[in-house]
Motif scaffolding. Structure first.
Motif, PDB file in Angstrom:
ATOM      1  N   LEU A 181       0.826  -1.201   0.000  1.00  0.00           N
ATOM      2  CA  LEU A 181       0.000   0.000   0.000  1.00  0.00           C
ATOM      3  C   LEU A 181       0.860   1.249   0.000  1.00  0.00           C
ATOM      4  CD1 LEU A 181      -2.424  -1.132   2.851  1.00  0.00           C
ATOM      5  CD2 LEU A 181      -2.647  -1.598   0.399  1.00  0.00           C
ATOM      6  N   ASP A 182       0.269   2.341  -0.433  1.00  0.00           N
ATOM      7  CA  ASP A 182       0.927   3.636  -0.277  1.00  0.00           C
ATOM      8  C   ASP A 182       1.143   3.915   1.211  1.00  0.00           C
ATOM      9  OD1 ASP A 182       0.993   4.126  -2.989  1.00  0.00           O
ATOM     10  OD2 ASP A 182      -0.900   5.229  -3.013  1.00  0.00           O
ATOM     11  N   GLY A 183       2.215   4.599   1.518  1.00  0.00           N
ATOM     12  CA  GLY A 183       2.512   4.903   2.911  1.00  0.00           C
ATOM     13  C   GLY A 183       3.291   3.819   3.612  1.00  0.00           C
ATOM     14  N   GLY A 184       3.750   2.800   2.877  1.00  0.00           N
ATOM     15  CA  GLY A 184       4.559   1.761   3.482  1.00  0.00           C
ATOM     16  C   GLY A 184       3.779   0.657   4.151  1.00  0.00           C
ATOM     17  N   GLY A 185       2.490   0.569   3.926  1.00  0.00           N
ATOM     18  CA  GLY A 185       1.684  -0.473   4.548  1.00  0.00           C
ATOM     19  C   GLY A 185       1.660  -1.749   3.732  1.00  0.00           C
ATOM     20  N   ARG A 186       1.255  -2.822   4.392  1.00  0.00           N
ATOM     21  CA  ARG A 186       1.120  -4.123   3.738  1.00  0.00           C
ATOM     22  C   ARG A 186      -0.076  -4.852   4.326  1.00  0.00           C
ATOM     23  NH1 ARG A 186       4.308  -6.998   0.448  1.00  0.00           N
ATOM     24  NH2 ARG A 186       4.153  -9.287   0.421  1.00  0.00           N
ATOM     25  N   LEU A 187      -0.918  -5.394   3.443  1.00  0.00           N
ATOM     26  CA  LEU A 187      -2.114  -6.118   3.870  1.00  0.00           C
ATOM     27  C   LEU A 187      -2.045  -7.546   3.361  1.00  0.00           C
ATOM     28  CD1 LEU A 187      -4.979  -6.198   5.128  1.00  0.00           C
ATOM     29  CD2 LEU A 187      -5.867  -5.472   2.899  1.00  0.00           C
ATOM     30  N   ARG A 188      -2.311  -8.481   4.253  1.00  0.00           N
ATOM     31  CA  ARG A 188      -2.372  -9.904   3.900  1.00  0.00           C
ATOM     32  C   ARG A 188      -3.766 -10.421   4.231  1.00  0.00           C
ATOM     33  NH1 ARG A 188       1.251 -14.521   3.659  1.00  0.00           N
ATOM     34  NH2 ARG A 188       0.264 -16.411   4.496  1.00  0.00           N
ATOM     35  N   ILE A 189      -4.396 -11.107   3.283  1.00  0.00           N
ATOM     36  CA  ILE A 189      -5.729 -11.670   3.478  1.00  0.00           C
ATOM     37  C   ILE A 189      -5.640 -13.173   3.240  1.00  0.00           C
ATOM     38  CG2 ILE A 189      -8.143 -11.632   2.786  1.00  0.00           C
ATOM     39  CD1 ILE A 189      -7.655  -8.865   1.558  1.00  0.00           C
ATOM     40  N   GLU A 190      -6.111 -13.970   4.198  1.00  0.00           N
ATOM     41  CA  GLU A 190      -6.196 -15.412   4.039  1.00  0.00           C
ATOM     42  C   GLU A 190      -7.662 -15.820   4.069  1.00  0.00           C
ATOM     43  OE1 GLU A 190      -3.853 -17.839   6.568  1.00  0.00           O
ATOM     44  OE2 GLU A 190      -2.075 -16.561   6.446  1.00  0.00           O
ATOM     45  N   ASP A 191      -8.088 -16.558   3.041  1.00  0.00           N
ATOM     46  CA  ASP A 191      -9.480 -16.996   2.932  1.00  0.00           C
ATOM     47  C   ASP A 191      -9.564 -18.509   2.981  1.00  0.00           C
ATOM     48  OD1 ASP A 191     -11.231 -14.585   2.384  1.00  0.00           O
ATOM     49  OD2 ASP A 191      -9.700 -14.305   0.837  1.00  0.00           O
ATOM     50  N   SER A 192     -10.438 -19.022   3.832  1.00  0.00           N
ATOM     51  CA  SER A 192     -10.668 -20.456   3.896  1.00  0.00           C
ATOM     52  C   SER A 192     -12.138 -20.725   4.143  1.00  0.00           C
ATOM     53  CB  SER A 192      -9.819 -21.104   4.995  1.00  0.00           C
ATOM     54  OG  SER A 192     -10.178 -20.592   6.265  1.00  0.00           O
ATOM     55  N   ALA A 193     -12.570 -21.921   3.732  1.00  0.00           N
ATOM     56  CA  ALA A 193     -13.959 -22.326   3.923  1.00  0.00           C
ATOM     57  C   ALA A 193     -13.963 -23.788   4.343  1.00  0.00           C
ATOM     58  CB  ALA A 193     -14.761 -22.131   2.634  1.00  0.00           C
ATOM     59  N   PRO A 194     -13.996 -24.065   5.634  1.00  0.00           N
ATOM     60  CA  PRO A 194     -13.970 -25.452   6.108  1.00  0.00           C
ATOM     61  C   PRO A 194     -15.134 -26.256   5.545  1.00  0.00           C
ATOM     62  CG  PRO A 194     -13.630 -23.907   7.916  1.00  0.00           C
ATOM     63  CD  PRO A 194     -14.049 -23.099   6.729  1.00  0.00           C
ATOM     64  N   ALA A 195     -14.857 -27.487   5.120  1.00  0.00           N
ATOM     65  CA  ALA A 195     -15.896 -28.311   4.509  1.00  0.00           C
ATOM     66  C   ALA A 195     -17.011 -28.652   5.484  1.00  0.00           C
ATOM     67  CB  ALA A 195     -15.280 -29.597   3.954  1.00  0.00           C
ATOM     68  N   SER A 196     -16.704 -28.645   6.783  1.00  0.00           N
ATOM     69  CA  SER A 196     -17.679 -29.083   7.781  1.00  0.00           C
ATOM     70  C   SER A 196     -18.609 -27.980   8.262  1.00  0.00           C
ATOM     71  CB  SER A 196     -16.939 -29.660   8.991  1.00  0.00           C
ATOM     72  OG  SER A 196     -16.085 -28.666   9.556  1.00  0.00           O
ATOM     73  N   ALA A 197     -18.439 -26.749   7.757  1.00  0.00           N
ATOM     74  CA  ALA A 197     -19.258 -25.634   8.238  1.00  0.00           C
ATOM     75  C   ALA A 197     -19.553 -24.682   7.091  1.00  0.00           C
ATOM     76  CB  ALA A 197     -18.538 -24.880   9.362  1.00  0.00           C
ATOM     77  N   GLU A 198     -20.686 -24.017   7.193  1.00  0.00           N
ATOM     78  CA  GLU A 198     -21.081 -23.063   6.152  1.00  0.00           C
ATOM     79  C   GLU A 198     -20.619 -21.665   6.542  1.00  0.00           C
ATOM     80  OE1 GLU A 198     -25.249 -23.728   5.825  1.00  0.00           O
ATOM     81  OE2 GLU A 198     -25.000 -25.624   4.772  1.00  0.00           O
ATOM     82  N   ILE A 199     -19.304 -21.537   6.725  1.00  0.00           N
ATOM     83  CA  ILE A 199     -18.741 -20.247   7.090  1.00  0.00           C
ATOM     84  C   ILE A 199     -17.551 -19.937   6.193  1.00  0.00           C
ATOM     85  CG2 ILE A 199     -19.460 -20.404   9.499  1.00  0.00           C
ATOM     86  CD1 ILE A 199     -16.582 -21.107  10.223  1.00  0.00           C
ATOM     87  N   LEU A 200     -17.323 -18.657   5.994  1.00  0.00           N
ATOM     88  CA  LEU A 200     -16.129 -18.164   5.321  1.00  0.00           C
ATOM     89  C   LEU A 200     -15.272 -17.478   6.374  1.00  0.00           C
ATOM     90  CD1 LEU A 200     -14.528 -17.488   2.698  1.00  0.00           C
ATOM     91  CD2 LEU A 200     -15.795 -15.334   2.641  1.00  0.00           C
ATOM     92  N   VAL A 201     -14.021 -17.890   6.464  1.00  0.00           N
ATOM     93  CA  VAL A 201     -13.098 -17.340   7.445  1.00  0.00           C
ATOM     94  C   VAL A 201     -12.064 -16.503   6.709  1.00  0.00           C
ATOM     95  CG1 VAL A 201     -11.435 -17.867   9.257  1.00  0.00           C
ATOM     96  CG2 VAL A 201     -13.436 -19.334   8.940  1.00  0.00           C
ATOM     97  N   ARG A 202     -11.963 -15.230   7.091  1.00  0.00           N
ATOM     98  CA  ARG A 202     -10.979 -14.333   6.484  1.00  0.00           C
ATOM     99  C   ARG A 202     -10.078 -13.786   7.598  1.00  0.00           C
ATOM    100  NH1 ARG A 202     -12.598 -10.342   1.941  1.00  0.00           N
ATOM    101  NH2 ARG A 202     -11.064 -11.640   0.840  1.00  0.00           N
TER     102      ARG A 202
END
Length: 555
Positions: free
Chosen positions: A132-153
């Motif tokens: 990012l501008d200003g020296g920032g950094r963003l990391r996003i991890e996305d997963s969706a466990p097969a056993s649940a109807e949820i999205l984890v970010r």
């Protein structure tokens, strides 16, 4: 149900045509501009999931398509193909993350300096990182466990010491259901979606946030807040993916690292887009592609059989045995036909292939192939096509008589001047006609000569444009491998690898000059053919069953 879906589809098409194609008003939204070397925002380039909830992630870390339960399930985020084509996708589509360093407002990642995307090794956990501008950094991890109807970010934003950090997460579910997402930091709730679907977070130095979105029954099971236990769910999803890979077979000795990487990623794509309960295989995680095509699903079954995942192959075959192939070209996740495209001439043959892969008895009855569209599915383009004849089991002598043109075979029966079709490779595998070896080999050599840096088009005079398609590139590689033409197979795989995204997934097609994805990414069909080509070139040491892939080859 079928009638309601047909009426809904017709009404939706009329409304979209009126909204998107009525003159391009200045008031229409405009799809944000792409960063150099990347596809435009809101075109999925990676998929998170393991056969339950399925989420498509674009190159900028946005969730642009989301379906539950299963990859061909109900769309909670449905990013219109028509809007994508018209360039009128609103900037708040799906789940969009904006980040800022300093006093400015948070900005979406299509305005970042650079963005990269990949997967956690051996998993379907998608990782997107942005400078990012200003020296920032963003990391996003996305997963969706097969056993649940949820999205984890998991979102981790870092910046220079003393600088203010800000995250803005906008959640827009296009099926009209309320957004149910909660942010937590260190196991403590930090915010939840308000009436406008937005969560705003601020901090200094580092923001480490879990975003949990619950859908379907999981909304009641998990509720909101830290009870979702996102760290455990994310790790559980990755561990389950690795266990699933380990349960299959590895490529045999001598396979180079690139081949093992393509094999592993292809299998994980097949896992993500195959419903773990029903065996319904979605062609892709995208509006218009999140349906079951018999040819795509059957090829996935063949690939899963070859890779040692026989149980999944059987579920796919049972699903295909339960649909009416004469009703449509594609099907919903519950087996109902999707209106708009009539049945096609290769479906029965591909289903027989799936039955063989799944260890089920093949259904009896002749396959109808004349007067129907082939895999190109061009509207109104019905005829007597080579691909359909091969898949339908037409004998070699009749194929030679009807499609022969000197030393090669052509696409349309009785028309020696018609084009050469890459589907001639199907007469090698999976529908072998050894008596046609000379004609098939000559045809494939001409196809090989047409190859560009990123692969081939389905036919030599393909009317859809010059963009290379990954599926025919991959199946021709499999055909050459089965013929024993190893160098030619590796040449085709080299083009296929160049067409892959940095995350290692294969688009339906790419720009002929740049290799940037132009359509659904990933697509199961080329990934399934890639698995088959690789197992042909480096047969696994441990058999996937009584029929080893290398002993099925009659060539």
């Amino acid at each position: 149900m079928r009638a309601l879906r047909a009426l809904a589809g017709l009404a939706g098409a009329v409304l979209l045509a009126a909204a998107l194609l009525s003159g391009g008003s200045d008031s229409d939204p405009s799809t944000p501009a792409a960063l150099p070397g990347l596809p435009p925002p809101f075109l999925g380039t990676a998929v998170a999931g393991s056969g339950g909830l399925t989420a498509a992630i674009d190159s900028y870390g946005n969730v642009v398509d989301l379906r539950v339960p299963g990859p061909a399930g109900t769309a909670r985020i449905d990013n219109s193909y028509e809007r994508q084509s018209a360039g009128t996708v609103p900037g708040n589509t799906g789940i969009v993350v904006a980040a800022g360093v300093g006093e400015g407002d948070p900005r979406p990642l299509w305005e970042a300096r650079t963005v990269e995307q990949g997967y956690r090794p051996g998993t379907n956990v998608v990782v997107t990182t942005a400078a990012l501008d200003g020296g920032g950094r963003l990391r996003i991890e996305d997963s969706a466990p097969a056993s649940a109807e949820i999205l984890v970010r998991r979102l981790t934003l870092t910046g220079p010491a003393g600088q203010a950090l800000s995250l803005s997460i906008r959640v827009n579910l296009t099926d009209g259901s309320p957004a149910r997402c909660v942010a937590s930091e260190g196991g403590r709730a930090a915010g939840s979606t308000g009436p406008d679907g937005t969560i705003n977070l601020t901090g200094s130095g580092r923001l480490d946030t879990e975003l949990d979105c619950a859908f379907g029954k999981s909304t009641e099971v998990y509720g909101i807040g830290a009870d979702i236990r996102t760290e455990t769910q994310r790790d559980r999803a990755g561990a389950a993916d690795r266990r699933w890979l380990a349960a299959g077979v590895r490529l045999g000795p001598g396979a180079p690292p690139w081949a093992r990487a393509l094999y592993e990623r292809s299998l994980l794509v097949l896992r993500a887009l195959t419903d773990r309960r029903t065996g319904a295989v979605a062609a892709g995680a995208r509006d218009g592609w999140a349906y079951v095509w018999p040819r795509d699903a059957a090829t996935v079954a063949l690939a899963l059989k070859a890779s040692g995942h026989e149980g999944m192959a059987t579920r796919i075959a049972r699903f295909l045995d339960g649909v009416d192939l004469g009703a449509a070209a594609r099907f919903y996740g519950d087996g109902e036909p999707v209106p708009g495209r009539p049945a096609q001439g290769d479906a029965v043959g591909w289903r027989r292939g799936a039955d063989h892969a799944g260890g089920l008895p093949a259904r009896r009855g002749a396959a109808t192939w004349r007067g129907l569209a082939d895999y190109g599915e061009r509207s109104g383009d019905d005829g007597d096509y080579l691909a359909n004849a091969i898949a339908a089991g037409v004998p070699a002598a009749r194929i030679e008589r009807e499609f022969g043109a000197g030393d090669h075979l052509v696409r349309i029966a009785g028309e020696e001047s018609s084009t050469l079709d890459a589907a001639v490779g199907w007469a090698v595998v999976p529908f072998p006609r050894p008596a046609l070896r000379n004609e098939v080999t000559a045809s494939l050599r001409r196809v090989l000569a047409s190859r560009g840096p990123y692969g081939i088009t389905p036919s030599l005079d393909w009317p859809g444009g010059p963009e290379p398609w990954a599926a025919p590139t991959a199946w021709v590689a499999w055909s050459f491998a089965a013929l024993g033409r190893r160098a030619d197979a590796l040449t085709m795989l080299a083009s296929l690898r160049r067409a892959a995204t940095p995350a290692g997934v294969l688009p339906e097609r790419v720009d002929a000059e740049t290799g940037i994805p132009e359509s659904t990414t990933p697509l199961v069909w080329p990934h399934a053919f890639a698995v088959l080509a690789l197992t042909e070139l480096w047969p696994p040491l441990r058999s996937a069953g009584p029929d080893r892939p290398d002993t099925l080859n009659p060539w």
